[in-house]
Design a protein around this motif. Structure first.
Motif, PDB file in Angstrom:
ATOM      1  N   ILE A 384       5.773  38.628 -58.473  1.00 16.13           N
ATOM      2  CA  ILE A 384       4.375  38.488 -58.076  1.00 16.13           C
ATOM      3  C   ILE A 384       4.212  38.947 -56.631  1.00 16.13           C
ATOM      4  CG2 ILE A 384       2.519  36.821 -57.634  1.00 16.13           C
ATOM      5  CD1 ILE A 384       3.806  35.053 -59.824  1.00 16.13           C
ATOM      6  N   THR A 385       3.201  39.778 -56.384  1.00 21.57           N
ATOM      7  CA  THR A 385       2.824  40.133 -55.015  1.00 21.57           C
ATOM      8  C   THR A 385       1.363  39.743 -54.799  1.00 21.57           C
ATOM      9  OG1 THR A 385       2.074  42.391 -55.543  1.00 21.57           O
ATOM     10  CG2 THR A 385       4.415  42.085 -55.034  1.00 21.57           C
ATOM     11  N   THR A 386       0.974  39.664 -53.545  1.00 17.84           N
ATOM     12  CA  THR A 386      -0.384  39.193 -53.250  1.00 17.84           C
ATOM     13  C   THR A 386      -1.211  40.193 -52.445  1.00 17.84           C
ATOM     14  OG1 THR A 386       0.408  38.063 -51.243  1.00 17.84           O
ATOM     15  CG2 THR A 386       0.344  36.781 -53.290  1.00 17.84           C
ATOM     16  N   TRP A 387      -0.614  41.326 -52.060  1.00 11.42           N
ATOM     17  CA  TRP A 387      -1.328  42.227 -51.141  1.00 11.42           C
ATOM     18  C   TRP A 387      -2.505  42.924 -51.793  1.00 11.42           C
ATOM     19  CZ3 TRP A 387       0.902  47.659 -49.934  1.00 11.42           C
ATOM     20  CH2 TRP A 387       1.540  48.194 -51.051  1.00 11.42           C
ATOM     21  N   MET A 388      -2.615  42.896 -53.128  1.00 10.81           N
ATOM     22  CA  MET A 388      -3.755  43.491 -53.812  1.00 10.81           C
ATOM     23  C   MET A 388      -4.758  42.433 -54.277  1.00 10.81           C
ATOM     24  SD  MET A 388      -3.511  46.751 -53.704  1.00 10.81           S
ATOM     25  CE  MET A 388      -2.649  46.768 -52.123  1.00 10.81           C
ATOM     26  N   LEU A 389      -4.542  41.177 -53.889  1.00 10.48           N
ATOM     27  CA  LEU A 389      -5.464  40.111 -54.277  1.00 10.48           C
ATOM     28  C   LEU A 389      -6.682  40.056 -53.363  1.00 10.48           C
ATOM     29  CD1 LEU A 389      -3.093  37.059 -54.940  1.00 10.48           C
ATOM     30  CD2 LEU A 389      -3.976  38.718 -56.600  1.00 10.48           C
ATOM     31  N   VAL A 390      -7.813  39.663 -53.931  1.00 12.17           N
ATOM     32  CA  VAL A 390      -8.931  39.209 -53.111  1.00 12.17           C
ATOM     33  C   VAL A 390      -8.530  37.848 -52.547  1.00 12.17           C
ATOM     34  CG1 VAL A 390     -11.343  38.460 -53.129  1.00 12.17           C
ATOM     35  CG2 VAL A 390     -10.624  40.402 -54.538  1.00 12.17           C
ATOM     36  N   PRO A 391      -8.629  37.633 -51.246  1.00  9.27           N
ATOM     37  CA  PRO A 391      -8.256  36.323 -50.697  1.00  9.27           C
ATOM     38  C   PRO A 391      -8.930  35.190 -51.450  1.00  9.27           C
ATOM     39  CG  PRO A 391      -8.620  37.862 -48.919  1.00  9.27           C
ATOM     40  CD  PRO A 391      -9.023  38.577 -50.182  1.00  9.27           C
ATOM     41  N   GLY A 392      -8.144  34.233 -51.881  1.00  7.58           N
ATOM     42  CA  GLY A 392      -8.620  33.133 -52.701  1.00  7.58           C
ATOM     43  C   GLY A 392      -8.096  33.226 -54.127  1.00  7.58           C
ATOM     44  N   GLN A 393      -7.818  34.448 -54.581  1.00  7.31           N
ATOM     45  CA  GLN A 393      -7.301  34.613 -55.942  1.00  7.31           C
ATOM     46  C   GLN A 393      -5.885  34.075 -56.093  1.00  7.31           C
ATOM     47  OE1 GLN A 393      -7.789  38.829 -56.759  1.00  7.31           O
ATOM     48  NE2 GLN A 393      -9.787  38.485 -57.724  1.00  7.31           N
ATOM     49  N   GLU A 394      -5.182  33.887 -54.981  1.00  8.44           N
ATOM     50  CA  GLU A 394      -3.838  33.310 -55.082  1.00  8.44           C
ATOM     51  C   GLU A 394      -3.877  31.923 -55.719  1.00  8.44           C
ATOM     52  OE1 GLU A 394      -5.403  32.123 -51.010  1.00  8.44           O
ATOM     53  OE2 GLU A 394      -5.395  33.930 -52.271  1.00  8.44           O
ATOM     54  N   ARG A 395      -4.982  31.209 -55.566  1.00  7.99           N
ATOM     55  CA  ARG A 395      -5.111  29.882 -56.160  1.00  7.99           C
ATOM     56  C   ARG A 395      -5.207  29.977 -57.685  1.00  7.99           C
ATOM     57  NH1 ARG A 395      -6.107  26.169 -52.258  1.00  7.99           N
ATOM     58  NH2 ARG A 395      -6.576  27.017 -50.190  1.00  7.99           N
ATOM     59  N   ILE A 396      -5.911  30.988 -58.163  1.00  8.38           N
ATOM     60  CA  ILE A 396      -6.029  31.195 -59.606  1.00  8.38           C
ATOM     61  C   ILE A 396      -4.681  31.592 -60.179  1.00  8.38           C
ATOM     62  CG2 ILE A 396      -7.152  32.552 -61.408  1.00  8.38           C
ATOM     63  CD1 ILE A 396      -9.495  32.964 -59.446  1.00  8.38           C
ATOM     64  N   VAL A 397      -3.992  32.502 -59.499  1.00 10.60           N
ATOM     65  CA  VAL A 397      -2.681  32.962 -59.963  1.00 10.60           C
ATOM     66  C   VAL A 397      -1.705  31.790 -60.009  1.00 10.60           C
ATOM     67  CG1 VAL A 397      -0.708  34.449 -59.451  1.00 10.60           C
ATOM     68  CG2 VAL A 397      -3.033  35.316 -59.130  1.00 10.60           C
ATOM     69  N   ALA A 398      -1.672  30.997 -58.953  1.00  6.90           N
ATOM     70  CA  ALA A 398      -0.756  29.855 -58.895  1.00  6.90           C
ATOM     71  C   ALA A 398      -1.020  28.881 -60.038  1.00  6.90           C
ATOM     72  CB  ALA A 398      -0.903  29.150 -57.558  1.00  6.90           C
ATOM     73  N   SER A 399      -2.283  28.563 -60.277  1.00  8.61           N
ATOM     74  CA  SER A 399      -2.645  27.606 -61.318  1.00  8.61           C
ATOM     75  C   SER A 399      -2.283  28.121 -62.705  1.00  8.61           C
ATOM     76  CB  SER A 399      -4.156  27.321 -61.242  1.00  8.61           C
ATOM     77  OG  SER A 399      -4.563  26.481 -62.306  1.00  8.61           O
ATOM     78  N   ARG A 400      -2.566  29.391 -62.957  1.00  8.24           N
ATOM     79  CA  ARG A 400      -2.335  29.950 -64.296  1.00  8.24           C
ATOM     80  C   ARG A 400      -0.840  30.104 -64.601  1.00  8.24           C
ATOM     81  NH1 ARG A 400      -5.883  33.536 -66.248  1.00  8.24           N
ATOM     82  NH2 ARG A 400      -4.296  33.844 -67.873  1.00  8.24           N
ATOM     83  N   VAL A 401      -0.065  30.553 -63.633  1.00 10.66           N
ATOM     84  CA  VAL A 401       1.378  30.709 -63.853  1.00 10.66           C
ATOM     85  C   VAL A 401       2.020  29.347 -64.058  1.00 10.66           C
ATOM     86  CG1 VAL A 401       3.571  31.487 -62.847  1.00 10.66           C
ATOM     87  CG2 VAL A 401       1.506  32.883 -62.576  1.00 10.66           C
ATOM     88  N   ARG A 402       1.661  28.394 -63.222  1.00 15.24           N
ATOM     89  CA  ARG A 402       2.211  27.035 -63.353  1.00 15.24           C
ATOM     90  C   ARG A 402       1.859  26.448 -64.722  1.00 15.24           C
ATOM     91  NH1 ARG A 402       3.935  22.478 -60.660  1.00 15.24           N
ATOM     92  NH2 ARG A 402       3.044  20.512 -61.423  1.00 15.24           N
TER      93      ARG A 402
END
Length: 410
Positions: A384-402
């Motif tokens: 997983i990388t985050t440099w192409m995310l809209v700031p704030g989308q990391e929370r969605i990614v974290a929740s969905r993967v978990r």
């Protein structure tokens, strides 16, 4: 139309999100513009039945690269409303880019692979138009016909060399390289991402080339960041260096940069549009892409790269903290040494404790709401990388993967 410096000033003043300092986010600014003017935009992808997704994978061509900054989109729109002569635009933009990245000359190509083909064609033909028109049919042309590269550098994109009809000669050691050089040798080709894998490192590769007066081309397609790479390798002595425009620089995906010696850039352009009877005629770059690529590069050079890095690290750490406590899951954050040099979260798990393959996790994320793309896959891992995310989308990614890992836990 607002001036570029005013746009950058406006973008850089965006508020903080989630305790992370933000740099001027091209995605955030574009998304904000769409939200504030909802009636101005048709949902074309929805009309076509295409799902968009959160990009936690990276700048893959299959995933359409990166998102362009607002000022790049404005430049493209500006260019679409006027006519110019293509060669004159390439001349002026090339001069500006060469000054920005400290090299003799530059030109915009239709991606890094196009840059490889055009560079090779230019080295074969020089400024001889008749020879340029003969490529890829080299037999009896008087042109050289071999390109040498290391076996460890044999990537699929090297096919761009063969577009010119050359034979690729593979070597492993410096002794083999020097032995392979002969009167047919046109070019020594280097893949920067594989520098640590090959036995001949970049500096030594250039040294051998200079010894035998053979031109060099370094494929640095995905090697920004760091920003210094834009001038590091021409200063090192490579005659030509190419970059993708639609990855870390966030220009049009179908654009690229070819940088280097003035005589070789001129020769490469002899095989590029608008000239028709050449191997590069199918590699057209529009006026919109040329201007957009220039503005993307200007914007990239003006960014606070340290601030970007802190943002990416914070996002990756947030996702890592959310999933590392799942029983049987192991996580590791690292930074690839050369290509895609950004914080990367590698996630793996014990399949006896988490009954899910990497490919199955990718499918669950892709088919969920919203759709998410991650990289890797296989038996029991993803990255997983985050440099192409809209700031704030990391929370969605974290929740969905978990959530997906927990559901698959025994």
């Amino acid at each position: 139309m607002p001036k570029r410096r005013d746009i950058i000033k406006r973008l850089s003043s965006l508020p903080l999100l989630g305790g992370l300092a933000l740099s001027a986010s091209p995605i955030q600014s574009l998304a904000g513009a769409m939200k504030s003017n909802p009636l101005k935009y048709r949902d074309y992808f929805k009309e076509l039945g295409i799902r968009t997704f959160i990009n936690a994978a990276g700048t893959y061509t299959s995933m359409t690269g990166s998102l362009m900054a607002e000022e790049v989109v404005e430049a493209i729109q500006y260019a679409s409303k006027e006519y110019v002569l293509l060669d004159e635009l390439q001349d002026r933009v090339g001069e500006r880019i060469a000054a920005l990245v400290h090299c003799e000359a530059a030109t915009i190509t239709s991606g890094a692979a196009s840059a490889i083909t055009l560079a090779t064609a230019g080295i074969l033909s020089g400024m001889d138009e008749k020879k340029a028109a003969m490529i890829p049919h080299l037999e009896g042309s008087g042109m050289k016909s071999e390109v040498i590269m290391q076996k460890a550098h044999d990537i699929v994109y090297a096919h761009a060399l063969r577009n010119c009809g050359v034979k690729v000669i593979f070597v492993e050691t410096r002794a083999e390289l020097e032995k392979a050089i002969n009167e047919k040798t046109a070019l020594l080709f280097f893949v920067n991402a594989n520098n640590l894998e090959g036995k001949i490192k970049a500096e030594e590769f250039v040294e051998v080339a200079k010894k035998y007066s053979i031109p060099t081309l370094n494929d640095c397609a995905a090697d920004v960041p760091p920003v210094e790479n834009l001038w590091k390798y021409t200063r090192m002595g490579f005659d030509l260096v190419c970059f993708s425009g639609g990855k870390g620089i966030r220009g049009p995906q179908s654009a690229g940069l070819l940088l280097g010696r003035k005589d070789m850039i001129a020769a490469a352009r002899l095989s590029a549009p608008p000239r028709g009877n050449t191997v590069g005629r199918c590699m057209k770059v529009s006026k919109e892409e040329i201007l957009g690529m220039l503005i993307a590069l200007e914007s990239y050079l003006a960014k606070d790269h340290d601030q970007d890095w802190k943002l990416w690290e914070g996002q990756v750490s947030f996702i890592n903290d959310a999933i590392k406590s799942v029983q049987g899951v192991q996580t590791k954050i690292d930074v690839p040494p050369i290509a895609n040099h950004i914080p990367t979260l590698n996630v793996s798990w014990n399949i006896k404790q988490v009954k899910l393959s990497g490919d199955e996790l990718k499918e669950k994320l892709r088919n969920g709401h919203p759709s998410i793309e991650v990289a890797g896959g296989g038996a029991n891992s993803v990255s997983i990388t985050t440099w192409m995310l809209v700031p704030g989308q990391e929370r969605i990614v974290a929740s969905r993967v978990r959530e997906a890992l927990l559901k698959a836990s025994v």
